[in-house]
Design a protein around this motif. Structure first.
Motif, short mmCIF file in Angstrom:
data_model
loop_
_atom_site.label_atom_id
_atom_site.label_comp_id
_atom_site.label_asym_id
_atom_site.label_seq_id
_atom_site.Cartn_x
_atom_site.Cartn_y
_atom_site.Cartn_z
N ILE A 21 0.83 -1.19 0.00
CA ILE A 21 0.00 0.00 0.00
C ILE A 21 0.87 1.25 0.00
N PHE A 22 0.61 2.13 -0.96
CA PHE A 22 1.21 3.46 -0.91
C PHE A 22 0.35 4.33 -0.01
N ALA A 23 0.99 4.96 0.97
CA ALA A 23 0.31 5.87 1.88
C ALA A 23 0.88 7.27 1.64
N ILE A 24 0.08 8.11 1.01
CA ILE A 24 0.55 9.42 0.58
C ILE A 24 0.06 10.49 1.54
N VAL A 25 0.99 11.24 2.10
CA VAL A 25 0.66 12.30 3.05
C VAL A 25 0.05 13.48 2.30
N GLU A 26 -1.08 13.94 2.78
CA GLU A 26 -1.70 15.13 2.23
C GLU A 26 -2.18 16.03 3.37
N GLN A 27 -2.07 17.32 3.16
CA GLN A 27 -2.73 18.27 4.05
C GLN A 27 -3.26 19.41 3.21
#
Length: 298
Positions: free
Chosen positions: A264-270
């Motif tokens: 799983i790619f877990a992409i940080v977003e804010q």
């Protein structure tokens, strides 16, 4: 089988929502700073924000030690006679995504309420007939993207769209083909819309194909819903906040992802459009440090 999530970031965390906007971080600065923050994986963001010439983009990424995990594009297949215009946009993003060696295309539904002005553009709810037609079009899109580009679409539930609440996400999953359509679980949007991220992971482990990691400020979100404020204004109010200040709690999410039988790619977003130019980099560094302290990442 327990596997670590593969962490990355995205232009969204640098206040980027559009291909071209003078209030956004220039793409060269984004690439410089995302690498400086310690990330090695990125999403393309809005198609046209980063260079669309593959050779130039590859050179820019290689200089900074970055690779692409996914492209991102909006669709409007819930509307009648929308296939051709959707395919034009989606296929352009998919072409660049595939050439850059990524395997995923994050697909986001279009808004029923204007994300900038808050103006209601159409009914917030689909009819039963529209749900069936929409699911059919999404299956068609996923099949063609796979056959044409070798990509897996990762459908992204989003605030102020028709696939937003926990109930609507469940209905979308029930209506679409599990062999074709996977879910980009955006932890912030699920929480923003009152959903339960851990329950979605537990109930549909085979449908979780990609993740956006973000948190929301519950007090701001409560005020937003009480006042009927649109998503763009909610972001300007600080609805999406820096971890670990908000919800959902990250360690249980990361633990649940690690136990999925998938990479799983877990992409940080804010989400913070627009934002001061000097704000994203310190947040990106702190967020990566925090997440690495929470669970298995690489």
């Amino acid at each position: 089988m327990s596997r670590p999530a593969m962490i990355g970031s995205a232009p969204d965390s640098w206040g980027v929502w559009f291909p071209d906007d003078s209030r956004q971080t220039p793409w060269q600065r984004f690439l410089d700073e995302v690498a400086a923050a310690g990330y090695t994986r990125i999403e393309l963001g809005p198609y046209g924000y980063l260079p669309t010439d593959p050779a130039r983009l590859r050179d820019e990424l290689d200089k900074r030690g970055l690779t692409v995990t996914a492209g991102t594009i909006f669709e409007h297949l819930h509307r009648a006679d929308s296939w051709d215009t959707t395919w034009q946009d989606v296929s352009a993003a998919a072409t660049l995504t595939a050439v850059m060696g990524a395997r995923h295309l994050v697909v986001i539904p279009d808004f029923w309420r204007d994300p900038q002005t808050g103006k209601v553009l159409e009914d917030a709810h689909l009819t039963d007939e529209q749900w069936v037609a929409y699911a059919g079009q999404m299956n068609r899109l996923a099949r063609r993207i796979r056959e044409s580009f070798g990509l897996q679409i990762q459908f992204h539930p989003h605030a102020d769209t028709h696939v937003d609440t926990h109930e609507n996400v469940e209905r979308f999953l029930d209506e679409t083909d599990p062999d074709l359509v996977s879910l980009c679980l955006d932890t912030g949007h699920i929480s923003y819309c009152g959903g339960d991220n851990l329950k979605l992971i537990g109930d549909h482990p085979e449908r979780i194909g990609y993740v956006h990691l973000k948190q929301v400020d519950p007090a701001v979100v409560a005020a937003v819903h009480e006042q009927g404020i649109g998503f763009g204004e909610a972001v300007r109010m600080g609805a999406m906040c820096e971890p670990p200040a908000g919800i959902p709690d990250m360690p249980p999410i990361l633990d649940a992802l690690a136990n999925l039988d998938a990479e799983i790619f877990a992409i940080v977003e804010q989400d913070m459009y627009p934002c001061p130019a000097d704000r994203p980099l310190p947040i990106a560094r702190r967020t990566l440090t925090y997440l690495q302290s929470c669970g298995p990442l690489r």
